[in-house]
Design a protein around this motif. Structure first.
Motif, PDB file in Angstrom:
ATOM      1  N   PRO A 285       0.999  -1.285  -0.075  1.00 38.24           N
ATOM      2  CA  PRO A 285      -0.200  -0.023   0.020  1.00 38.24           C
ATOM      3  C   PRO A 285       0.952   1.337   0.141  1.00 38.24           C
ATOM      4  CG  PRO A 285      -1.103  -1.658   1.654  1.00 38.24           C
ATOM      5  CD  PRO A 285       0.514  -1.971   1.150  1.00 38.24           C
ATOM      6  N   GLY A 286       0.470   2.402  -0.854  1.00 37.18           N
ATOM      7  CA  GLY A 286       1.357   3.399  -0.991  1.00 37.18           C
ATOM      8  C   GLY A 286       2.145   3.497  -2.264  1.00 37.18           C
ATOM      9  N   MET A 287       2.273   2.386  -2.763  1.00 38.79           N
ATOM     10  CA  MET A 287       3.101   2.415  -4.125  1.00 38.79           C
ATOM     11  C   MET A 287       2.504   3.277  -5.088  1.00 38.79           C
ATOM     12  SD  MET A 287       4.604  -1.625  -4.408  1.00 38.79           S
ATOM     13  CE  MET A 287       5.467  -1.126  -6.130  1.00 38.79           C
ATOM     14  N   LEU A 288       3.482   4.025  -5.806  1.00 37.54           N
ATOM     15  CA  LEU A 288       2.978   4.858  -6.823  1.00 37.54           C
ATOM     16  C   LEU A 288       2.784   3.951  -8.111  1.00 37.54           C
ATOM     17  CD1 LEU A 288       2.588   7.616  -8.280  1.00 37.54           C
ATOM     18  CD2 LEU A 288       5.221   7.580  -8.987  1.00 37.54           C
ATOM     19  N   VAL A 289       1.511   4.157  -8.757  1.00 32.80           N
ATOM     20  CA  VAL A 289       1.222   3.482  -9.950  1.00 32.80           C
ATOM     21  C   VAL A 289       0.851   4.381 -10.804  1.00 32.80           C
ATOM     22  CG1 VAL A 289      -0.413   1.819 -11.175  1.00 32.80           C
ATOM     23  CG2 VAL A 289       0.346   1.550  -8.458  1.00 32.80           C
ATOM     24  N   ILE A 301      -2.339   8.700 -15.767  1.00 35.70           N
ATOM     25  CA  ILE A 301      -3.126   9.066 -14.641  1.00 35.70           C
ATOM     26  C   ILE A 301      -2.444   8.395 -13.497  1.00 35.70           C
ATOM     27  CG2 ILE A 301      -5.282   8.627 -13.465  1.00 35.70           C
ATOM     28  CD1 ILE A 301      -6.628   7.965 -16.066  1.00 35.70           C
ATOM     29  N   PRO A 302      -1.806   9.268 -12.626  1.00 37.86           N
ATOM     30  CA  PRO A 302      -0.836   8.716 -11.553  1.00 37.86           C
ATOM     31  C   PRO A 302      -2.140   8.192 -10.522  1.00 37.86           C
ATOM     32  CG  PRO A 302      -1.092  11.195 -11.535  1.00 37.86           C
ATOM     33  CD  PRO A 302      -1.761  10.758 -12.558  1.00 37.86           C
ATOM     34  N   MET A 303      -1.666   6.896  -9.807  1.00 41.36           N
ATOM     35  CA  MET A 303      -2.539   6.319  -8.724  1.00 41.36           C
ATOM     36  C   MET A 303      -1.565   5.905  -7.781  1.00 41.36           C
ATOM     37  SD  MET A 303      -5.588   6.245 -10.543  1.00 41.36           S
ATOM     38  CE  MET A 303      -6.537   4.804  -9.855  1.00 41.36           C
ATOM     39  N   GLU A 304      -2.108   5.292  -6.529  1.00 41.95           N
ATOM     40  CA  GLU A 304      -1.361   4.648  -5.436  1.00 41.95           C
ATOM     41  C   GLU A 304      -2.136   3.418  -5.013  1.00 41.95           C
ATOM     42  OE1 GLU A 304      -0.898   7.145  -2.224  1.00 41.95           O
ATOM     43  OE2 GLU A 304      -3.080   7.302  -1.898  1.00 41.95           O
ATOM     44  N   VAL A 305      -1.344   2.532  -4.770  1.00 40.69           N
ATOM     45  CA  VAL A 305      -1.844   1.406  -4.095  1.00 40.69           C
ATOM     46  C   VAL A 305      -2.637   1.475  -2.821  1.00 40.69           C
ATOM     47  CG1 VAL A 305      -1.635  -1.149  -3.487  1.00 40.69           C
ATOM     48  CG2 VAL A 305      -0.308  -0.024  -5.314  1.00 40.69           C
ATOM     49  N   ASP A 306      -4.036   1.401  -3.012  1.00 38.48           N
ATOM     50  CA  ASP A 306      -4.775   1.550  -1.723  1.00 38.48           C
ATOM     51  C   ASP A 306      -4.864   0.423  -0.740  1.00 38.48           C
ATOM     52  OD1 ASP A 306      -6.312   3.355   0.079  1.00 38.48           O
ATOM     53  OD2 ASP A 306      -8.050   2.252  -0.666  1.00 38.48           O
ATOM     54  N   GLU A 307      -4.776  -0.539  -1.345  1.00 38.08           N
ATOM     55  CA  GLU A 307      -4.969  -1.943  -0.501  1.00 38.08           C
ATOM     56  C   GLU A 307      -4.373  -3.192  -1.501  1.00 38.08           C
ATOM     57  OE1 GLU A 307      -8.327  -4.504   1.732  1.00 38.08           O
ATOM     58  OE2 GLU A 307      -9.029  -2.788   0.559  1.00 38.08           O
ATOM     59  N   VAL A 308      -3.951  -4.206  -0.898  1.00 34.40           N
ATOM     60  CA  VAL A 308      -3.541  -5.421  -1.573  1.00 34.40           C
ATOM     61  C   VAL A 308      -4.290  -6.732  -1.187  1.00 34.40           C
ATOM     62  CG1 VAL A 308      -1.657  -6.929  -2.259  1.00 34.40           C
ATOM     63  CG2 VAL A 308      -1.325  -4.521  -2.072  1.00 34.40           C
ATOM     64  N   GLN A 309      -4.886  -7.181  -1.747  1.00 35.89           N
ATOM     65  CA  GLN A 309      -5.768  -8.290  -1.184  1.00 35.89           C
ATOM     66  C   GLN A 309      -4.849  -9.538  -0.774  1.00 35.89           C
ATOM     67  OE1 GLN A 309      -9.700  -9.424  -3.160  1.00 35.89           O
ATOM     68  NE2 GLN A 309      -8.548 -11.385  -3.780  1.00 35.89           N
ATOM     69  N   SER A 310      -5.060  -9.975   0.229  1.00 37.04           N
ATOM     70  CA  SER A 310      -4.091 -11.070   1.109  1.00 37.04           C
ATOM     71  C   SER A 310      -4.491 -12.390   0.506  1.00 37.04           C
ATOM     72  CB  SER A 310      -4.653 -11.183   2.713  1.00 37.04           C
ATOM     73  OG  SER A 310      -5.873 -11.225   2.502  1.00 37.04           O
ATOM     74  N   ALA A 360       3.669  -0.423 -11.747  1.00 39.77           N
ATOM     75  CA  ALA A 360       3.835   0.037 -10.064  1.00 39.77           C
ATOM     76  C   ALA A 360       5.179   0.358 -10.209  1.00 39.77           C
ATOM     77  CB  ALA A 360       3.215  -0.988  -9.321  1.00 39.77           C
ATOM     78  N   TYR A 361       5.877   1.366  -9.399  1.00 36.71           N
ATOM     79  CA  TYR A 361       6.977   1.831  -9.234  1.00 36.71           C
ATOM     80  C   TYR A 361       7.222   1.479  -7.762  1.00 36.71           C
ATOM     81  CZ  TYR A 361       6.397   4.244 -13.425  1.00 36.71           C
ATOM     82  OH  TYR A 361       5.668   4.565 -14.919  1.00 36.71           O
ATOM     83  N   THR A 362       8.612   0.555  -7.491  1.00 35.19           N
ATOM     84  CA  THR A 362       8.991   0.431  -6.175  1.00 35.19           C
ATOM     85  C   THR A 362       9.970   1.791  -5.686  1.00 35.19           C
ATOM     86  OG1 THR A 362       9.055  -1.927  -6.100  1.00 35.19           O
ATOM     87  CG2 THR A 362      10.472  -0.679  -4.585  1.00 35.19           C
ATOM     88  N   SER A 363       9.632   2.438  -4.697  1.00 39.49           N
ATOM     89  CA  SER A 363      10.369   3.443  -4.100  1.00 39.49           C
ATOM     90  C   SER A 363      10.835   3.199  -2.449  1.00 39.49           C
ATOM     91  CB  SER A 363       9.714   4.557  -4.316  1.00 39.49           C
ATOM     92  OG  SER A 363      10.376   5.822  -3.643  1.00 39.49           O
ATOM     93  N   ARG A 364      12.027   3.496  -2.328  1.00 40.82           N
ATOM     94  CA  ARG A 364      12.502   3.036  -0.895  1.00 40.82           C
ATOM     95  C   ARG A 364      13.134   4.172  -0.507  1.00 40.82           C
ATOM     96  NH1 ARG A 364      14.984  -2.632  -2.672  1.00 40.82           N
ATOM     97  NH2 ARG A 364      14.817  -1.212  -4.517  1.00 40.82           N
ATOM     98  N   ALA A 365      12.687   5.511  -0.978  1.00 39.94           N
ATOM     99  CA  ALA A 365      13.338   6.780  -0.483  1.00 39.94           C
ATOM    100  C   ALA A 365      13.007   7.146   0.881  1.00 39.94           C
ATOM    101  CB  ALA A 365      12.638   7.937  -1.258  1.00 39.94           C
ATOM    102  N   LYS A 366      11.943   6.807   1.433  1.00 38.54           N
ATOM    103  CA  LYS A 366      11.690   6.811   2.762  1.00 38.54           C
ATOM    104  C   LYS A 366      12.424   5.965   4.004  1.00 38.54           C
ATOM    105  CE  LYS A 366       6.574   8.085   2.110  1.00 38.54           C
ATOM    106  NZ  LYS A 366       5.364   7.752   2.472  1.00 38.54           N
ATOM    107  N   GLU A 367      12.791   4.865   3.277  1.00 35.53           N
ATOM    108  CA  GLU A 367      13.744   3.906   4.024  1.00 35.53           C
ATOM    109  C   GLU A 367      15.186   4.569   4.158  1.00 35.53           C
ATOM    110  OE1 GLU A 367      11.380   2.895   2.033  1.00 35.53           O
ATOM    111  OE2 GLU A 367      10.162   1.373   2.775  1.00 35.53           O
TER     112      GLU A 367
END
Length: 410
Positions: A285-289, A301-310, A360-367
């Motif tokens: 959740p939170g990944m940029l798409v 259109i920029p989106m973000e992952v709101d939820e991933v079905q378990s 979808a783009y992985t980003s570890r800038a916050k970490e």
């Protein structure tokens, strides 16, 4: 996509190898380097290029997964009546916009209205019987008083005759005493019957008739409820579709729904994306798409992952009369992710149900900024995150070529 990786890999592998042999070793193309000995002369560059290209493709597609299965899913409301019946009146037309509470159609209610009239008449009848019951109770009470007076009179007569018999047995005969005893017994029986009649009248007034009144009222309420349920109303704002009812048609809540109501609030800002199972470990959740849709071409259109079905839907099963064989499941299933727009206005012109593609783009800038990833790991993480530009370029190329493919080459 693969061509970009090959070009990039060739720039840092084959090209330096060729330049070294051309200008350092003095070998010339067409002489020492020909199509027949190109593998031998450029073997190190070709091998490194192949390994690097495969590595880049693997890293990019793993950390920046793409999918062609994104849709603006939306919910529909089936227009159903609570009971089956014949349509009496239709209030809206197909593709008409309705507001919550607007009537859509009404079923025939002649039988329910007749039941309501019958129940109302029954209520009036029981209410009249309640008024009559009060008179019956008063009459039964008066009858009790009369029988008690008769019993008292018979007992007094018997007592006087017994006193006379004790003084002079010739004055009163045995037959008269027996007659008086019988009269007393009869008066007692009449009093008991009067009390029973009084109790019955009171029971009818306080228990039987009120119960019948409540039953009649319940029948009236049931009939009125059936009449009210005969009119089907819109539960939410939306558009009525596949609605072709006419007066006289038969509607059944199980076999024949009336139509479909598409709510206005559904499908806005909620996209469903299906990624490969190998992407399950990187989708968060939170990944940029970024997505582009056929219904709105030339637009990213920029989106973000709101939820991933378990759970993966392909693994579900229902108990049945046969054992489940795993090899019958040919499709492995996908990881379902729910996407939310970063700028909701971008979705205004996209109708619900639109098919889209995205990355979808992985980003570890916050970490990295938080110090959770440091040193060489942080350096490698930044490089991997930057590789997403390749998928971004490809997505934009798809957005540009989509109208051409759909209108010309399709």
């Amino acid at each position: 996509m693969t061509m970009l990786e090959l070009v990039f890999s060739a720039l840092i592998t084959i090209v330096p190898d060729y330049l070294y042999r051309r200008y350092k070793q003095g070998k010339r193309w067409g002489h020492e380097i020909t199509l027949f000995n190109v593998w031998y002369e450029l073997r190190w560059g070709l091998t490194a290029c192949a390994i690097l290209a495969v590595t880049l493709i693997t890293v990019i597609f793993y950390f920046h997964p793409s999918t062609r299965n994104i849709s603006a899913a939306f919910h529909t409301v089936t227009i159903l009546s609570d009971r089956g019946g014949r349509v009496s009146e239709v209030y809206v037309a197909n593709n008409a916009a309705v507001k919550a509470g607007d009537p859509i159609f009404r079923l025939d209610t002649m039988r329910q209205e007749a039941a309501a009239v019958t129940a109302q008449r029954r209520i009036e009848e029981v209410e009249a019987a309640l008024g009559l019951a009060a008179t019956e109770v008063a009459g039964a009470a008066a009858l009790v008083e009369a029988t008690e007076a008769d019993l008292a009179q018979a007992e007094n007569d018997l007592e006087r005759r017994l006193e006379l018999a004790e003084r002079n047995d010739t004055v009163v005969s045995e037959q008269e005493l027996e007659r008086l005893q019988t009269a007393v017994s009869g008066a007692q029986s009449q009093r008991a019957a009067a009390f029973a009649a009084l109790d019955g009248a009171k029971l009818r007034q306080t228990t039987l008739l009120p119960a019948q009144l409540e039953s009649a009222r319940a029948a009236l309420s049931e009939a009125e409820n059936e009449i009210s349920k005969s009119t089907v109303f819109a539960e939410v704002d939306g558009t009525v579709t596949q609605f072709l009812l006419k007066s006289g048609d038969i509607v059944n809540p199980i076999l024949r729904p009336a139509g479909i109501l598409v709510p206005e609030v559904t499908g806005q800002g909620r996209f469903i994306a299906a990624f490969g199972q190998i992407s399950a470990s990187v989708l968060r959740p939170g990944m940029l798409v970024e997505i582009t849709c056929a219904s709105k071409p030339l637009t990213i259109i920029p989106m973000e992952v709101d939820e991933v079905q378990s759970a993966i839907a392909a693994g579900q099963f229902r108990p049945g009369d046969a054992l489940l064989d795993q090899q019958d499941r040919a499709r492995p299933g996908t990881v379902t992710a729910f996407l939310a727009p970063i700028f909701p206005k971008h979705l205004e012109d996209i109708p619900p149900g639109s098919a889209c593609v995205g990355v979808a783009y992985t980003s570890r800038a916050k970490e990295i900024e938080a110090g959770e990833i440091t040193g060489l790991s942080a350096f490698v993480a930044r490089i991997v995150d930057g590789m997403g530009i390749a998928n971004a370029i490809v997505l934009r190329a798809q957005a540009i070529l989509l109208p051409v493919k759909a209108l010309v080459f399709n």
